[in-house]
Enzyme design. Structure first.
Site, PDB file in Angstrom:
ATOM      1  N   ASP A  65      12.117  28.904  69.362  1.00 11.44           N
ATOM      2  CA  ASP A  65      13.390  28.569  69.964  1.00 11.44           C
ATOM      3  C   ASP A  65      13.041  27.709  71.187  1.00 11.44           C
ATOM      4  O   ASP A  65      12.304  28.152  72.078  1.00 11.44           O
ATOM      5  CB  ASP A  65      14.084  29.864  70.380  1.00 11.44           C
ATOM      6  CG  ASP A  65      15.356  29.608  71.154  1.00 11.44           C
ATOM      7  OD1 ASP A  65      15.624  28.457  71.525  1.00 11.44           O
ATOM      8  OD2 ASP A  65      16.084  30.584  71.397  1.00 11.44           O
ATOM      9  N   ALA A 124      12.548  18.856  63.545  1.00 15.73           N
ATOM     10  CA  ALA A 124      12.734  18.714  62.098  1.00 15.73           C
ATOM     11  C   ALA A 124      14.034  17.959  61.797  1.00 15.73           C
ATOM     12  O   ALA A 124      14.989  18.099  62.541  1.00 15.73           O
ATOM     13  CB  ALA A 124      12.766  20.101  61.457  1.00 15.73           C
ATOM     14  N   PRO A 125      14.104  17.183  60.727  1.00 19.98           N
ATOM     15  CA  PRO A 125      13.056  16.989  59.721  1.00 19.98           C
ATOM     16  C   PRO A 125      11.930  16.047  60.136  1.00 19.98           C
ATOM     17  O   PRO A 125      10.958  15.928  59.422  1.00 19.98           O
ATOM     18  CB  PRO A 125      13.828  16.417  58.534  1.00 19.98           C
ATOM     19  CG  PRO A 125      15.028  15.778  59.130  1.00 19.98           C
ATOM     20  CD  PRO A 125      15.371  16.526  60.366  1.00 19.98           C
ATOM     21  N   CYS A 149      23.563  13.241  68.222  1.00 21.95           N
ATOM     22  CA  CYS A 149      24.326  12.335  67.366  1.00 21.95           C
ATOM     23  C   CYS A 149      25.794  12.746  67.455  1.00 21.95           C
ATOM     24  O   CYS A 149      26.487  12.834  66.456  1.00 21.95           O
ATOM     25  CB  CYS A 149      23.804  12.320  65.936  1.00 21.95           C
ATOM     26  SG  CYS A 149      23.591  13.935  65.186  1.00 21.95           S
ATOM     27  N   CYS A 186      12.996  19.720  69.318  1.00 25.95           N
ATOM     28  CA  CYS A 186      13.796  20.057  68.122  1.00 25.95           C
ATOM     29  C   CYS A 186      13.463  18.982  67.097  1.00 25.95           C
ATOM     30  O   CYS A 186      14.177  17.993  66.968  1.00 25.95           O
ATOM     31  CB  CYS A 186      15.277  20.032  68.456  1.00 25.95           C
ATOM     32  SG  CYS A 186      15.720  21.057  69.868  1.00 25.95           S
ATOM     33  N   ASP A 206      10.244  23.224  66.071  1.00 27.97           N
ATOM     34  CA  ASP A 206      11.605  23.465  65.603  1.00 27.97           C
ATOM     35  C   ASP A 206      11.792  24.965  65.453  1.00 27.97           C
ATOM     36  O   ASP A 206      10.835  25.681  65.139  1.00 27.97           O
ATOM     37  CB  ASP A 206      11.866  22.762  64.258  1.00 27.97           C
ATOM     38  CG  ASP A 206      13.354  22.551  64.023  1.00 27.97           C
ATOM     39  OD1 ASP A 206      13.863  21.453  64.335  1.00 27.97           O
ATOM     40  OD2 ASP A 206      14.013  23.498  63.543  1.00 27.97           O
TER      41      ASP A 206
HETATM   42  C1  SAM Z   1      19.429  16.975  65.387  1.00 25.82           C
HETATM   43  S1  SAM Z   1      18.242  17.920  64.536  1.00 25.82           S
HETATM   44  C2  SAM Z   1      16.760  17.173  65.043  1.00 25.82           C
HETATM   45  C3  SAM Z   1      16.428  15.923  64.276  1.00 25.82           C
HETATM   46  C4  SAM Z   1      15.012  15.481  64.533  1.00 25.82           C
HETATM   47  N1  SAM Z   1      14.760  15.248  65.938  1.00 25.82           N
HETATM   48  C5  SAM Z   1      14.684  14.219  63.753  1.00 25.82           C
HETATM   49  O1  SAM Z   1      14.698  13.141  64.297  1.00 25.82           O
HETATM   50  O2  SAM Z   1      14.385  14.326  62.566  1.00 25.82           O
HETATM   51  C6  SAM Z   1      18.227  19.390  65.457  1.00 25.82           C
HETATM   52  C7  SAM Z   1      17.117  20.331  65.108  1.00 25.82           C
HETATM   53  O3  SAM Z   1      17.140  21.358  66.100  1.00 25.82           O
HETATM   54  C8  SAM Z   1      16.695  22.539  65.505  1.00 25.82           C
HETATM   55  N2  SAM Z   1      17.153  23.628  66.393  1.00 25.82           N
HETATM   56  C9  SAM Z   1      18.342  24.260  66.467  1.00 25.82           C
HETATM   57  N3  SAM Z   1      18.341  25.166  67.446  1.00 25.82           N
HETATM   58  C10 SAM Z   1      17.121  25.101  68.019  1.00 25.82           C
HETATM   59  C11 SAM Z   1      16.486  25.789  69.074  1.00 25.82           C
HETATM   60  N4  SAM Z   1      17.114  26.724  69.759  1.00 25.82           N
HETATM   61  N5  SAM Z   1      15.212  25.488  69.347  1.00 25.82           N
HETATM   62  C12 SAM Z   1      14.539  24.538  68.651  1.00 25.82           C
HETATM   63  N6  SAM Z   1      15.093  23.852  67.649  1.00 25.82           N
HETATM   64  C13 SAM Z   1      16.363  24.118  67.340  1.00 25.82           C
HETATM   65  C14 SAM Z   1      17.302  22.523  64.130  1.00 25.82           C
HETATM   66  O4  SAM Z   1      16.574  23.342  63.232  1.00 25.82           O
HETATM   67  C15 SAM Z   1      17.245  21.044  63.779  1.00 25.82           C
HETATM   68  O5  SAM Z   1      16.114  20.801  62.987  1.00 25.82           O
END
Ligand code: SAM
Length: 850
Positions: free
Chosen positions: A233, A174-175, A341, A172, A205
């Site tokens: 996903d 993004a960003p 977080c 996961c 992501d």
């Molecule tokens: C907490 S943020 C991640 C922050 C990132 N690791 C960083 O350090 O910049 C969670 C991310 O999970 C993504 N997300 C949500 N559901 C997801 C899924 N089922 N599979 C993959 N990514 C997912 C969101 O789009 C979001 O960008």
């Protein structure tokens, strides 16, 4: 600009006090939430004696933190620059009626390459005293030399212990701040530059828009041939194949793996597939999962009002499925870091405990010796599953099943219910009935309720009693009052070295069941309250603002949940119109096709023009368009990336980006023998293979002259003999080697290598404007660029094309190939970074004016 201001029930004078304790940028917000406090007191996350410190810290604005790009050779020189220039500069500043404490290196961060300044980023941006330092941060960030990142968010990649040459997956991503750290570790100083020994990072992501942000705002800072961005996903990340021996398969000359190839392999027997392909497993996996984010309430003030018990519970199932998929993709002996977080055990310890029960080959790694100066608290070994009224929720074992027509539970309107299919024990996440999502045409699903009609949640939320034996206290809980940070949860898991390469059967079946559940249920829905938080954290774009800008404003925030998760109803509506994953545009990326190396005429031309040695990996060059011809950009990948691309169709990987962009075609009215220019991001990759033929060596004063103008005519060049050398050079792309360049505050000399363009009568640097400004500040302690002097010609700034299906992104024919046009193309090329930085700053402002 701005979003609707929240009404607070607190007396105005209290709210005003909260705001005046901060800079003027902070608007009144109610930083009290009784349920939040009572919930965490009930969970016993903090000893009673520390409670006051903990809650006080939660109400304080976050300090500004940033870290230097450790893989850059200039990291330590820049660190010295901060010590010599900015520590004294900031020490003298009056802030909130007192002398400011100067920035300090973050104690626990390796080599003291990260810093903390006790000023909130909004104040830094607005207060004129800090302007010089703020400019420094913005410029160096964009030049890729530093990252502004919350301190605790730096921890998961550090504990992942990525080494050069490894394969890593960021599920996961993004960003992208943690992906950037992983790339830096893969490219650590001393790591081999040979593409054959490059490691691999797949940054994934589920949100397509955020994937593009990841590429253009984060990963471009650490370009690498072993970098891929995918859009899946994470619970259903595909099992990628890696061809064992292309020659044996009769595919040595293969340049692409098509959708038809994919069908052919799918039709093969399992044995035959296993004979030809290995399954791609990773040495390191980061599962920084979507979470309720209550650890970020020092910066996302909306969480104070939006927090509910359901926020954490509603995400538990998705988080567990992501973790289980990660475990399946981890190599035996590999390391996986799970992080959120959030402080909520529903999203943390319960997820880990459930995964460990299902996967006996996994264990928690104690990391007390790693980052020894980091103050941490142990993971919980017991917790309570509470409902909205903070009563203990009924455990599934004590519940009697009833039909969906049973009376709705009293809290159905607000709480997020996690449904459990009685027969199969599979889980899905669904919003409360009132919101009207989570139902399909197949009729209502059976819900499990207890004798009193209270909804019964999934068993995996509860402790199982063996949490001590599982070593849950080895997880890390990081709280704001320990070292003035946000809150975070981090757990390091390892897979036994002798574990079967495939996923354990039990985990596999749970995964399968969950995948079925995913298909049958609606996509996991975020809790109602998180929806509110998303809106609160996102400034409303003004009418008529370009869409791209709106997107950046929405996406520039770190560690927030995806918008699509947060607005499931809208996401579902969109889904009907177009195949969207997460959020954003449909998957319509172009295929990646390899070029036939030196058999390609353009590659031969490039080889001769730049005098690239025969040892260069010409077979790893690829283009991104359906024709397979070099039309606009040429990328370089690592051999492992090549194997992956030639074993899986690009659609199966939902591949967004891959490798390093080495050459871009410069439309130039046939003025130049070679229309390809070397991209700044590819310079370091190709440099070891270049002779001196296109390297122009100059002294530092010439650099200053070139920095001062968009282009310089040969006759105006002050360095003796330089004009003649340039006249003798075939016009076109070149490399400027600045010998003995020296920072403004140091005696240490270094050679700089910069992309350069030589036309028939003039020359110019091929460095983006903002990057030039950063360099100028470092070398001369002032911005000598035309950008700063307002001398730069006005430029239209359409959003950059990331694909190369056409050659239309180039400057108009009439001006093509002129230095200004070339510079313009450079500036536009990588996604309009200047605007992105501005947008990120506006996003910060939006956050601060919640
Ligand atoms: C907490 S943020 C991640 C922050 C990132 N690791 C960083 O350090 O910049 C969670 C991310 O999970 C993504 N997300 C949500 N559901 C997801 C899924 N089922 N599979 C993959 N990514 C997912 C969101 O789009 C979001 O960008």
């Amino acid at each position: 600009m701005g979003r609707p201001q929240r009404r607070s029930n607190k007396p105005k004078q209290d709210r005003d006090q909260a705001s005046t304790e901060r800079t003027g940028a902070w608007r009144a917000i109610d930083q009290n939430n009784e349920t939040f406090e009572n919930y965490y007191k009930a969970q016993g996350i903090i000893p009673e004696a520390e409670w006051a410190d903990f809650t006080k810290s939660l109400r304080e604005p976050l300090p500004t933190t940033f870290r230097l790009t450790s893989s850059r050779p200039t990291a330590h020189a820049l660190n010295d620059h901060i010590k010599k220039v900015y520590v004294p500069f900031l020490s003298g500043i009056e802030y909130e009626g007192a002398k400011l404490e100067p920035p300090k290196p973050i104690e626990w961060y390796p080599e003291q390459l990260a810093w903390q300044l006790p000023v909130h980023k909004a104040a830094l941006r607005k207060d004129p005293h800090f302007r010089k330092f703020q400019h420094f941060l913005v410029y160096e960030t964009d030049a890729g030399n530093l990252s502004r990142q919350e301190a605790v968010s730096m921890i998961p990649p550090l504990l992942l212990d990525v080494q050069p040459g490894m394969t890593a997956l960021d599920m996961c991503a993004a960003p992208g701040s943690k992906s950037v750290q992983i790339l830096e570790a893969l490219h650590a100083p001393g790591a081999s530059t040979d593409p054959a020994h490059q490691g691999l990072l797949i940054a994934n992501d589920s949100d397509a828009k955020r994937c593009h942000l990841l590429v253009h705002q984060s990963l471009h800072r650490v370009p690498g041939t072993g970098m891929m961005v995918t859009n899946h996903d994470a619970t259903q990340l595909p099992s990628l194949r890696v061809v064992k021996d292309a020659a044996a398969e009769g595919a040595a000359g293969r340049l692409k793996f098509t959708v038809e190839d994919e069908r052919r392999v799918a039709a093969m027997s399992k044995d035959r597939v296993a004979k030809q392909y290995d399954g791609m497993l990773f040495d390191r996996i980061l599962a920084d999962v979507p979470c309720s984010g209550d650890g970020t309430m020092r910066k996302n003030l909306g969480i104070w009002t939006d927090w509910t018990v359901g926020n954490g519970i509603g995400l538990h199932s998705l988080q567990l499925r992501i973790l289980l998929r990660g475990i399946q993709l981890l190599k035996p002996g590999g390391r996986l870091v799970y992080s959120t977080c959030s402080m909520n055990p529903m999203e943390n310890e319960s997820v880990i405990s459930a995964a460990l029960s299902l996967c006996p080959d996994m264990s928690i790694l104690p990391v007390t010796d790693e980052l020894p100066a980091l103050k941490r608290r142990p993971g919980l070994t017991t917790w309570r599953v509470l409902d909205n009224s903070l009563s203990d929720a009924p455990h599934p074992s004590s519940a009697a099943a009833a039909s969906a027509d049973a009376p709705a539970p009293p809290d159905a309107d607000e709480a997020v219910a996690v449904e459990q299919d009685n027969d199969k024990g599979r889980e899905g996440v669904r919003k409360g009935d009132k919101a009207g999502v989570g139902k399909k045409g197949k009729g209502k699903k059976e819900k499990k309720v207890d004798a009193n009609g209270r909804r019964v949640w999934t068993e995996t939320l509860w402790p199982r009693g063996d949490e001590k034996e599982k070593g849950l206290e080895h997880a890390l809980r990081l709280y704001p009052h320990l070292q003035d940070t946000g809150a975070f949860f981090v757990c390091v898991l390892v897979k036994k070295g002798d574990a079967a390469a495939e996923a354990p059967a039990e985990a596999e079946s749970v995964q399968e069941e969950q995948e079925v559940a995913m298909e049958e249920e609606e996509a996991p829905a975020a809790p109602v309250a998180t929806e509110k938080r998303e809106r609160a954290a996102t400034p409303t774009p003004a009418e008529g603002e370009p869409e791209a800008k709106k997107v950046r404003q929405e996406e520039a925030e770190e560690d927030v949940k995806p918008k699509a998760d947060a607005k499931p109803a809208q996401a579902q509506k969109d889904k009907k119109k177009e195949p969207v994953l997460g959020g954003g545009k449909p998957f319509n990326e172009e295929p990646y096709i390899y070029l036939p190396g030196l058999e390609d005429e353009q590659i031969r031309l490039i080889k001769d023009f730049f005098d690239i040695s025969d040892s260069f990996p010409f077979s790893e060059l690829l283009v991104r368009n359906a024709t397979g011809q070099p039309l606009r950009s040429i990328y370089l990948t690592s051999p492992l990336t090549r194997k992956l691309l030639l074993s899986n169709a690009y659609t199966r990987m939902r591949l967004i980006s891959c490798g390093v962009k080495l050459f871009t075609r410069q439309d130039s009215n046939n003025l130049y023998a070679c229309k390809w220019r070397l991209n700044a991001e590819g310079l370091e990759v190709v440099r070891p293979y270049l002779s001196d033929k296109r390297v122009v060596k100059v002294g530092p004063e010439t650099l200053r002259q070139l920095m001062g103008d968009v282009s310089v005519k040969f006759e105006d060049l002050k360095e003796e003999g330089l004009a003649d050398r340039l006249r003798a050079l075939e016009p076109g792309s070149a490399i400027l080697q600045v010998q003995g360049a020296k920072g403004a505050d140091t005696d240490k000399e270094e050679d700089l290598f910069l992309a350069f363009w030589v036309s028939k009568t003039s020359c110019n640097l091929m460095v983006e404007k903002i990057e030039k400004s950063a360099l100028s500040l470092r070398l001369y302690a002032e911005d000598v660029t035309p950008h700063a002097k307002g001398k730069a010609p006005p430029q239209s700034r359409p959003a950059a094309k990331s694909e190369d299906t056409t050659a239309t992104g180039t400057p108009a024919e009439s001006s093509a190939g002129t230095p200004a046009a070339v510079q313009e193309a450079v500036d536009q090329e990588d996604g309009d970074k200047v605007k992105a930085v501005e947008a990120a700053d506006q996003e910060e402002a939006g956050e601060a004016t919640a």
